[in-house]
Design a protein around this motif. Sequence first.
Motif, mmCIF file in Angstrom:
data_model
loop_
_atom_site.group_PDB
_atom_site.id
_atom_site.type_symbol
_atom_site.label_atom_id
_atom_site.label_comp_id
_atom_site.label_asym_id
_atom_site.label_seq_id
_atom_site.Cartn_x
_atom_site.Cartn_y
_atom_site.Cartn_z
ATOM 1 N N ILE A 66 -13.522 2.733 -1.678
ATOM 2 C CA ILE A 66 -12.432 1.878 -1.220
ATOM 3 C C ILE A 66 -12.321 2.002 0.289
ATOM 4 N N GLN A 67 -11.886 0.953 0.908
ATOM 5 C CA GLN A 67 -11.767 0.843 2.351
ATOM 6 C C GLN A 67 -10.495 1.546 2.831
ATOM 7 N N GLU A 69 -8.989 1.280 5.586
ATOM 8 C CA GLU A 69 -8.126 0.319 6.274
ATOM 9 C C GLU A 69 -7.292 -0.519 5.308
ATOM 10 N N HIS A 70 -7.657 -0.528 4.027
ATOM 11 C CA HIS A 70 -6.895 -1.287 3.030
ATOM 12 C C HIS A 70 -5.737 -0.489 2.429
ATOM 13 N N ALA A 73 -2.405 -1.676 3.619
ATOM 14 C CA ALA A 73 -2.117 -3.019 3.082
ATOM 15 C C ALA A 73 -1.672 -2.928 1.622
ATOM 16 N N ILE A 74 -2.354 -2.110 0.830
ATOM 17 C CA ILE A 74 -1.969 -1.925 -0.569
ATOM 18 C C ILE A 74 -0.560 -1.347 -0.647
ATOM 19 N N ASP A 119 -17.659 -5.892 -6.824
ATOM 20 C CA ASP A 119 -16.273 -5.527 -6.543
ATOM 21 C C ASP A 119 -15.782 -4.486 -7.532
ATOM 22 N N MET A 138 -3.272 -4.564 -5.383
ATOM 23 C CA MET A 138 -4.652 -4.114 -5.161
ATOM 24 C C MET A 138 -5.679 -5.232 -5.242
ATOM 25 N N GLY A 140 -8.156 -7.873 -4.448
ATOM 26 C CA GLY A 140 -8.812 -8.166 -3.188
ATOM 27 C C GLY A 140 -8.990 -6.943 -2.297
ATOM 28 N N HIS A 141 -8.435 -5.807 -2.721
ATOM 29 C CA HIS A 141 -8.517 -4.565 -1.945
ATOM 30 C C HIS A 141 -9.071 -3.413 -2.777
ATOM 31 N N GLY A 143 -12.104 -2.446 -3.578
ATOM 32 C CA GLY A 143 -13.265 -1.729 -3.103
ATOM 33 C C GLY A 143 -14.565 -2.189 -3.721
#
Length: 166
Positions: A66-67, A69-70, A73-74, A119, A138, A140-141, A143
């Motif tokens: 998982i990113q 940077e996300h 946002a999550i 994904d 989550m 779209g985020h 990973g």
Amino acid sequence: MTLPADTALGALMATLPRPGRVQWLGLRTARDVPMREVGAAEAVAGKGLLGDRYASASGKRGITLIQAEHLPAIAALAGLESVAPATLRRNLVVSGLPLVALKGRRFRIGEAVFEGTGDCDPCSRMEAALGPGGYNAMRGHGGLCARIVSGGRIAVGDLVVPEDAA
């Protein structure tokens, strides 16, 4: 989607600003148990990470990423101040490069080589982990899932480098 590098769009999709870096690594020994943060793990080709419940499995989901940077946002979308990596049940948190760019590509972390297979969509457990709407927070985020092509030791701090850029 992977395009030939000799096309304009393919060249853009293959160009990354810099390598990424592993920020967090976690394992879980069985279903429904919390993730355990570790400093390093052994990736087994065609399987998973030793000590992880998917270590004896095979296929496209040898490891999940998982990113970093996300995560904010999550958290924001779930109405939380922050989200701990273990809550999201991914093996690696990676910063510094867009994981989506590794889909369909081989990349190296430490001694191991991986191939992004698709994904890593959230599961229904995110409702309990993040609260009502956690699943959608989550989307779209979630990973990336990857298979382990060549095994070896991976660790927090290791670079994440596409094979064609190594």
